[in-house]
Write a protein that holds these residues in place. Structure first.
Motif, PDB file in Angstrom:
ATOM      1  N   ILE A  88       0.853  -1.195   0.000  1.00  0.00           N
ATOM      2  CA  ILE A  88       0.000   0.000   0.000  1.00  0.00           C
ATOM      3  C   ILE A  88       0.883   1.236   0.000  1.00  0.00           C
ATOM      4  O   ILE A  88       1.912   1.254   0.683  1.00  0.00           O
ATOM      5  N   SER A 136       0.154   5.189   0.887  1.00  0.00           N
ATOM      6  CA  SER A 136      -0.896   6.084   1.359  1.00  0.00           C
ATOM      7  C   SER A 136      -0.470   7.524   1.131  1.00  0.00           C
ATOM      8  O   SER A 136       0.688   7.875   1.315  1.00  0.00           O
ATOM      9  N   TRP A 194      -0.208  11.563   1.840  1.00  0.00           N
ATOM     10  CA  TRP A 194      -0.057  12.395   3.030  1.00  0.00           C
ATOM     11  C   TRP A 194      -0.311  13.832   2.618  1.00  0.00           C
ATOM     12  O   TRP A 194       0.473  14.412   1.878  1.00  0.00           O
ATOM     13  N   LEU A 219       2.443   6.240   9.661  1.00  0.00           N
ATOM     14  CA  LEU A 219       1.822   7.076   8.640  1.00  0.00           C
ATOM     15  C   LEU A 219       1.388   8.383   9.304  1.00  0.00           C
ATOM     16  O   LEU A 219       1.012   8.397  10.468  1.00  0.00           O
ATOM     17  N   PHE A 271      -3.631   8.660   8.088  1.00  0.00           N
ATOM     18  CA  PHE A 271      -4.259   7.362   7.828  1.00  0.00           C
ATOM     19  C   PHE A 271      -5.478   7.482   6.923  1.00  0.00           C
ATOM     20  O   PHE A 271      -5.742   6.634   6.098  1.00  0.00           O
ATOM     21  N   ASN A 272      -6.243   8.543   7.112  1.00  0.00           N
ATOM     22  CA  ASN A 272      -7.530   8.643   6.436  1.00  0.00           C
ATOM     23  C   ASN A 272      -7.444   9.393   5.109  1.00  0.00           C
ATOM     24  O   ASN A 272      -8.422   9.909   4.612  1.00  0.00           O
ATOM     25  N   CYS A 273      -6.265   9.447   4.522  1.00  0.00           N
ATOM     26  CA  CYS A 273      -6.135  10.151   3.249  1.00  0.00           C
ATOM     27  C   CYS A 273      -6.919   9.390   2.175  1.00  0.00           C
ATOM     28  O   CYS A 273      -6.828   8.174   2.066  1.00  0.00           O
ATOM     29  N   LYS A 316      -4.961   6.653  -2.150  1.00  0.00           N
ATOM     30  CA  LYS A 316      -4.104   5.532  -1.765  1.00  0.00           C
ATOM     31  C   LYS A 316      -3.946   4.609  -2.957  1.00  0.00           C
ATOM     32  O   LYS A 316      -4.809   4.552  -3.827  1.00  0.00           O
ATOM     33  N   TYR A 350      -2.913   0.481  -4.057  1.00  0.00           N
ATOM     34  CA  TYR A 350      -2.798  -0.870  -3.506  1.00  0.00           C
ATOM     35  C   TYR A 350      -2.431  -1.871  -4.595  1.00  0.00           C
ATOM     36  O   TYR A 350      -2.796  -1.684  -5.751  1.00  0.00           O
ATOM     37  N   PRO A 357      -5.018   0.808   6.345  1.00  0.00           N
ATOM     38  CA  PRO A 357      -3.639   0.344   6.519  1.00  0.00           C
ATOM     39  C   PRO A 357      -3.502  -0.658   7.679  1.00  0.00           C
ATOM     40  O   PRO A 357      -2.757  -1.625   7.568  1.00  0.00           O
ATOM     41  N   ILE A 399       4.111  -0.854   3.850  1.00  0.00           N
ATOM     42  CA  ILE A 399       3.238   0.306   3.652  1.00  0.00           C
ATOM     43  C   ILE A 399       4.076   1.564   3.491  1.00  0.00           C
ATOM     44  O   ILE A 399       4.909   1.876   4.341  1.00  0.00           O
ATOM     45  N   GLU A 433       4.478   5.809   2.074  1.00  0.00           N
ATOM     46  CA  GLU A 433       3.761   7.075   2.164  1.00  0.00           C
ATOM     47  C   GLU A 433       4.287   8.015   1.084  1.00  0.00           C
ATOM     48  O   GLU A 433       5.469   8.012   0.761  1.00  0.00           O
TER      49      GLU A 433
END
Ligand code: UDP
Ligand code: MG
Length: 320
Positions: free
Chosen positions: A117, A119, A121, A150, A153-155, A158, A160, A179, A190, A192
């Motif tokens: 993943i 993610s 930021w 991270l 987290f809720n961005c 993302k 995958y 995540p 994972i 970023e």
């Protein structure tokens, strides 16, 4: 094989959609990436579905699923993940706050560098303080609990590997914890990437104050379910045993004191007049109840396919 599936949850975003889809197309054509764009309409009650219909007529790369009612962002993502076929799956918010320009680099990080993943930021976040402050706290707590480093987290943006999304089951508000759930499923690599962030151009945010309460309740259930869904008795049984033993020991002690008192002729209070007696009583009963809860939970999960829903990495010489 399609290289990228782009999954976009849509709830009342009619103004943004044409701009968003043509921007995605422009980026993908420029980079020469084959793609499909999956729009999941989460029961919008504005004209979003009409707009989606029009886009799908002219653009064959754009696919859409529409819910009858609003189920929430997690449900929309889950549906999109189920339909995705690309090697790499990228999610974006529909409100143009996330930029499609990030897709090629995210794709490269997953495809070439092997991240499970990546993610986003939102380092320079264009949101009001009422949103950014609680969000910092939320990210801090989630980092502590998960051990995943991270910042955001809720961005919404993302990327995958396909097999990662196929192994996720998200519902409720759990899109905030993807995540974590991925890591618990064995996908721990994972990464970023700092992404640009725009203020919302059209429409309004779909999440109110309840986002914080629901978010934290879901964090508790996510951690709990992940840990004990295969053997709930380990949780309830441990607590139950502790409680029962405490009650039992106190009872024995009370009896011993009473007998000693009688033997030596010292006056001892009636058992029922001692606060400890009631404590022991409660502890024993609570202990038994916890045990029974554990048994019931075990019976429920023994019929549950999730219990044996193992995440197979590879198989060799297996005939199916
Ligand atoms: N969304 C959704 N269902 C919902 C709420 C939101 O599909 O019940 C979508 C919404 O259309 C957007 C994304 O989730 O594409 C993020 O929502 P929003 O921008 O309102 O969240 P915020 O940026 O305020 O955190
Ligand atoms: Mg937004």
């Amino acid at each position: 094989m399609i290289q990228v599936s782009i999954v976009i949850p849509v709830y009342n975003e009619e103004e943004s959609l044409p701009e968003l889809t043509s921007w995605v197309k422009e980026v993908m054509l420029r980079e020469g990436l084959s793609y499909e764009l999956i729009l999941v309409d989460d029961g919008s009650d504005d004209g979003s579905w009409k707009v989606i219909q029009e886009i799908c007529q002219s653009e064959k790369q754009v696919k859409a699923v529409g819910f009858f009612r609003n189920y929430g962002k997690s449900a929309a993502l889950d549906m999109g993940f189920a339909r995705a076929r690309g090697n790499v799956v990228v999610t974006l918010d529909a409100d143009l706050q996330d930029s499609p320009e990030e897709i090629p680099e995210l794709y490269a990080m997953v495809q070439d560098e092997g991240y499970h993943i990546v993610s986003g930021w939102k380092k320079k976040r264009k949101d009001p303080l009422t949103k950014t402050l609680p969000s910092r706290f939320f990210n801090f707590v989630t980092r502590l609990i998960s051990g995943i480093h991270l910042h955001d987290f809720n961005c919404g943006i993302k990327a995958y590997q396909l097999r990662v999304v196929k192994n996720l089951h998200i519902y409720g508000e759990m899109h905030r914890y993807i995540p974590l759930m991925a890591k618990w499923n064995g996908f721990g690599k994972i990464g970023e990437k700092v992404v640009t962030h725009q203020p919302r151009k059209y429409g309004t945010t779909k999440f109110g104050i309840e986002r914080f309460i629901n978010g934290f309740l879901d964090l508790i259930s996510v951690s709990f379910v992940n840990r004990y869904k295969r053997n709930p008795m380990h949780f309830f049984g441990t607590l139950g045993t502790l409680s029962f033993i405490t009650g039992f020991i106190i009872t024995i002690q009370l009896i011993v004191e009473k007998i000693q008192g009688l033997n030596k002729g010292i006056p001892v209070r009636e058992i029922t007049e001692q606060p400890l007696f009631f404590l022991a009583l409660v502890a024993v009963i609570v202990g038994i109840q916890l045990f029974l809860t554990g048994f019931l939970a075990e019976m429920m999960t023994s019929n549950n396919s999730r219990r044996t829903d193992y995440n197979i990495a590879e198989e060799l010489n297996m005939d199916h």
